[in-house]
Design a protein around this motif. Sequence first.
Motif, PDB file in Angstrom:
ATOM      1  N   ALA A  90     -13.429 -10.145  -5.647  1.00  0.00           N
ATOM      2  CA  ALA A  90     -12.111 -10.527  -5.092  1.00  0.00           C
ATOM      3  C   ALA A  90     -13.428 -11.438  -3.515  1.00  0.00           C
ATOM      4  O   ALA A  90     -12.320 -11.591  -2.352  1.00  0.00           O
ATOM      5  CB  ALA A  90     -12.087  -9.046  -3.863  1.00  0.00           C
ATOM      6  N   GLY A 235     -12.651  -1.953   0.724  1.00  0.00           N
ATOM      7  CA  GLY A 235     -12.385  -2.632   2.179  1.00  0.00           C
ATOM      8  C   GLY A 235     -12.956  -3.041   2.926  1.00  0.00           C
ATOM      9  O   GLY A 235     -14.260  -2.853   2.526  1.00  0.00           O
ATOM     10  N   HIS A 239     -10.638  -6.260   7.890  1.00  0.00           N
ATOM     11  CA  HIS A 239      -9.584  -6.823   7.433  1.00  0.00           C
ATOM     12  C   HIS A 239      -8.336  -5.988   7.571  1.00  0.00           C
ATOM     13  O   HIS A 239      -9.038  -4.030   6.928  1.00  0.00           O
ATOM     14  CB  HIS A 239      -9.667  -7.299   5.985  1.00  0.00           C
ATOM     15  N   GLY A 245      -6.644  -0.807  -2.115  1.00  0.00           N
ATOM     16  CA  GLY A 245      -6.447  -2.209  -2.391  1.00  0.00           C
ATOM     17  C   GLY A 245      -5.526  -3.084  -2.357  1.00  0.00           C
ATOM     18  O   GLY A 245      -4.622  -3.011  -1.695  1.00  0.00           O
ATOM     19  N   PRO A 246      -5.974  -4.374  -3.937  1.00  0.00           N
ATOM     20  CA  PRO A 246      -4.792  -5.441  -3.874  1.00  0.00           C
ATOM     21  C   PRO A 246      -3.350  -4.624  -3.841  1.00  0.00           C
ATOM     22  O   PRO A 246      -3.076  -3.919  -5.437  1.00  0.00           O
ATOM     23  CB  PRO A 246      -6.030  -6.663  -3.820  1.00  0.00           C
ATOM     24  N   SER A 247      -1.959  -5.802  -3.636  1.00  0.00           N
ATOM     25  CA  SER A 247      -1.616  -5.702  -4.754  1.00  0.00           C
ATOM     26  C   SER A 247      -1.494  -4.943  -6.271  1.00  0.00           C
ATOM     27  O   SER A 247      -0.862  -3.639  -6.889  1.00  0.00           O
ATOM     28  CB  SER A 247      -0.044  -7.096  -4.984  1.00  0.00           C
ATOM     29  N   ARG A 248      -2.190  -5.333  -7.347  1.00  0.00           N
ATOM     30  CA  ARG A 248      -2.028  -5.230  -8.353  1.00  0.00           C
ATOM     31  C   ARG A 248      -2.687  -3.960  -8.402  1.00  0.00           C
ATOM     32  O   ARG A 248      -2.276  -3.423  -9.491  1.00  0.00           O
ATOM     33  CB  ARG A 248      -3.283  -6.533  -9.422  1.00  0.00           C
ATOM     34  N   LYS A 250      -2.129  -1.679  -6.206  1.00  0.00           N
ATOM     35  CA  LYS A 250      -1.674  -0.732  -5.558  1.00  0.00           C
ATOM     36  C   LYS A 250       0.021  -0.525  -6.817  1.00  0.00           C
ATOM     37  O   LYS A 250       0.214   1.180  -6.693  1.00  0.00           O
ATOM     38  CB  LYS A 250      -0.422  -1.691  -4.512  1.00  0.00           C
TER      39      LYS A 250
END
Length: 383
Positions: A90, A235, A239, A245-248, A250
């Motif tokens: 990431a 995370g 931020h 987590g990121p879109s994938r 989620k």
Amino acid sequence: MSHGNAAFTSVEICAGAGGQALGLEQAGFDHELLIELDAHACATLRHNRPQWNVLECDLRVYVESEEALELKGQIDLLAGGVPCPPFSLAGKQLGRDDERDLFPTMIKLARQLEPRAIMIENVRGLMQSKFDSYRQEIVEELEQLGYKCDWKELQASDFGVSQLRPRSILVAMVPECWEHFNRDTWYKPSEDQLPPQSVGELLAKTMKDRGLRGKAFDDWFEKASKDIAPTLVGGSKKHGGADLGPSRAKKAWNDLGVCGLGVADEPDKNGETKNPIRDLGVGTNNGPMLTVRQAAKIQGFNPDGEKEWEFKGRKTAAYRQVGNAFPPPVAKAVGLQIIAALKAAMPFSIEKNDALFDLPAPSTPVRAQLADGGGDRECASVG
């Protein structure tokens, strides 16, 4: 250093909230010192294990202090999870060019302590071909110190953890111990290891305890019973707040009936959920969010029947400790293999050493440097 029936001793760096430390304790290690920079994680360690000697300190400050030499030759295992951003998929994957890379500091500490064994964990990204030369550099530096070592990638779900969580593991030992360390099987689960529970099986009771009932529970359980969890993500402090987590990631959570847009509040002292619409998805299509305690169960903390490992700090700080942790069952499994090799190398006739090695409290000069120690350890281990 341990002898006979005495506990095997360890020093842990970048200890985080104690995932690796807990697993190694279960394997049989007695922690002489745990070094951790994050104040919330240190509070977690002290709360759950008041007997542990926890030093809130930048590791780079510690290795430059006189205290770093006080346990020389007295430690069986140097363990820890150095920061992962230099190697994380990431991130920018700067490796040795990332100022947060603490592998050189770990090697310097190994030179100072002279432990019989070393165990360091990191993210899967470190096993990519682009880091082949860097891993080899670490091997060569440890070999120059007299160690034999190997890298392996372990999958947490192989050790009963209900999560897809691959990690890179380095184990190093002095030659007389390494010859007893089975390099073909040390990274494999035992034959009696049970498969991981699905998210539904693992969290059913806690979801009911939070107030998920009737059709809402049935719909969630049907989805959540299809698979184990995707990788929990702690995370960055820089931020935003806590989410999964990121879109994938989620989407993967959504497929399991879990809303990954945030982390739920724990029920109050009466067992009531303060905001059932947000936290349980009541009347929505989102499904329930996870609480910190539920995330900890997915990470391998808090199995049923054992005293709960509690995380200090507010919700976001607590969740990040969980998301960045090294699953205790994996640390225990590797720790047991390390102890087996240490025992096998120990002369049968040696008797228990009555001398106990207690690390004195760090001197004022080290603590005085902490305010300026800095160091962003965004991705704790293990921690």
